[in-house]
Design a protein around this motif. Sequence first.
Motif, short mmCIF file in Angstrom:
data_model
loop_
_atom_site.label_atom_id
_atom_site.label_comp_id
_atom_site.label_asym_id
_atom_site.label_seq_id
_atom_site.Cartn_x
_atom_site.Cartn_y
_atom_site.Cartn_z
N ALA A 154 25.23 12.93 5.32
CA ALA A 154 25.92 12.57 6.56
C ALA A 154 26.83 13.71 7.02
N HIS A 188 23.18 7.55 13.73
CA HIS A 188 24.57 7.19 14.05
C HIS A 188 25.50 7.91 13.07
N VAL A 189 25.80 9.17 13.34
CA VAL A 189 26.48 10.00 12.36
C VAL A 189 27.91 9.54 12.09
N ALA A 190 28.67 9.27 13.12
CA ALA A 190 30.08 8.92 12.93
C ALA A 190 30.26 7.64 12.10
N PRO A 191 29.57 6.54 12.45
CA PRO A 191 29.71 5.34 11.61
C PRO A 191 29.13 5.53 10.21
N GLY A 242 26.70 15.83 10.39
CA GLY A 242 27.90 15.97 11.22
C GLY A 242 28.39 17.39 11.32
N GLN A 278 29.30 19.59 9.02
CA GLN A 278 30.44 19.91 8.16
C GLN A 278 29.88 20.44 6.84
N LYS A 307 32.13 7.42 3.39
CA LYS A 307 33.43 7.83 2.83
C LYS A 307 34.12 6.63 2.18
N HIS A 325 22.85 3.56 9.16
CA HIS A 325 23.38 4.30 10.31
C HIS A 325 22.81 5.71 10.35
N LEU A 376 29.31 8.31 8.48
CA LEU A 376 30.37 8.99 7.74
C LEU A 376 31.48 8.03 7.33
N ALA A 377 31.86 7.16 8.24
CA ALA A 377 32.94 6.21 7.94
C ALA A 377 32.55 5.30 6.78
#
Length: 294
Positions: A258, A230-233, A262, A264, A239, A225, A235-236
């Motif tokens: 990631a 695809h940053v959000a997926p 994102g 952060q 994590k 990803h 990260l999910a």
Amino acid sequence: MWRGALIAMFGALLGLLPAISGCSGAGARRPSWKDAPTPEQAAEAQAVSERAQAALDRGDLEQAKAELTRLTALTPRSPEALQRLGRVLEQQNQIVEAETCYGRALKLEPDFVGALIGMGRVEALRGNPQSALKRFETAIEIEPHEASAHLALGGVLETLGKVEDAQAAYFRSLSADPLLTEASRRIAALQIGRNEADQALARLDQTLESTPGDGEALLLRGRAHLALGHVAPALADLKAAAVRLPDRPDVHFNLALALEAGRQPGDALKSAEQALKLAPDYADARDLSQRLRR
């Protein structure tokens, strides 16, 4: 532990067996029957074998080791019992003991495929890839459709930098066993390394459908990803991988990447530092940490 009078005869021996170290056999006393086992002996061996498998199924390697040590004493001429014990010892990183088990199994049955594969894995760990290759190739000649032999062969070829050959071996292992998760993961990892993240992503989606929560697959899918933006997926997945594989520095490093993507930076720095805590010589994590501090 055998039934009736046999229980008394061998009870003391079996009580001592969990203390026997691996497959060394030093000082180990064994039942002395020379011919085929009696029905009672066969029943006891079967019961011990089943308890060993139950322990393996629940991930209790110590109990499995104890039961399989019992089994090798009950069936001293069984290469399968020795191979099973060797595999448990290998999983516990007791490589010398595992090698002894596999060697004893091969002495009893030189063409025993499971022991050939196990010995090859040990030789690869010991830095003898060419010897390992010969073991795996021999196993494949004997049993061409043995998925674990092709998987092990692929692993050694990959370490030798023969990526295309390794991938072909992984595909052969999947052809023999379509549910072999490790082969799918290795193919996906190679695809990510070859900038084929979209193909890897499709493969990893299928893998995680069949094995939800697979930490290694989550790590790889997170990397795929991230490679595709695809940053959000990413990260999910990363994590979730960090929860399941908390002692893996590469997981925390990729999570840091990631988190940086994102926007952060504070959390990214924490993850990079966790990777460095687990692996102080991790150069990429050190560079990322320094960059995030600036």
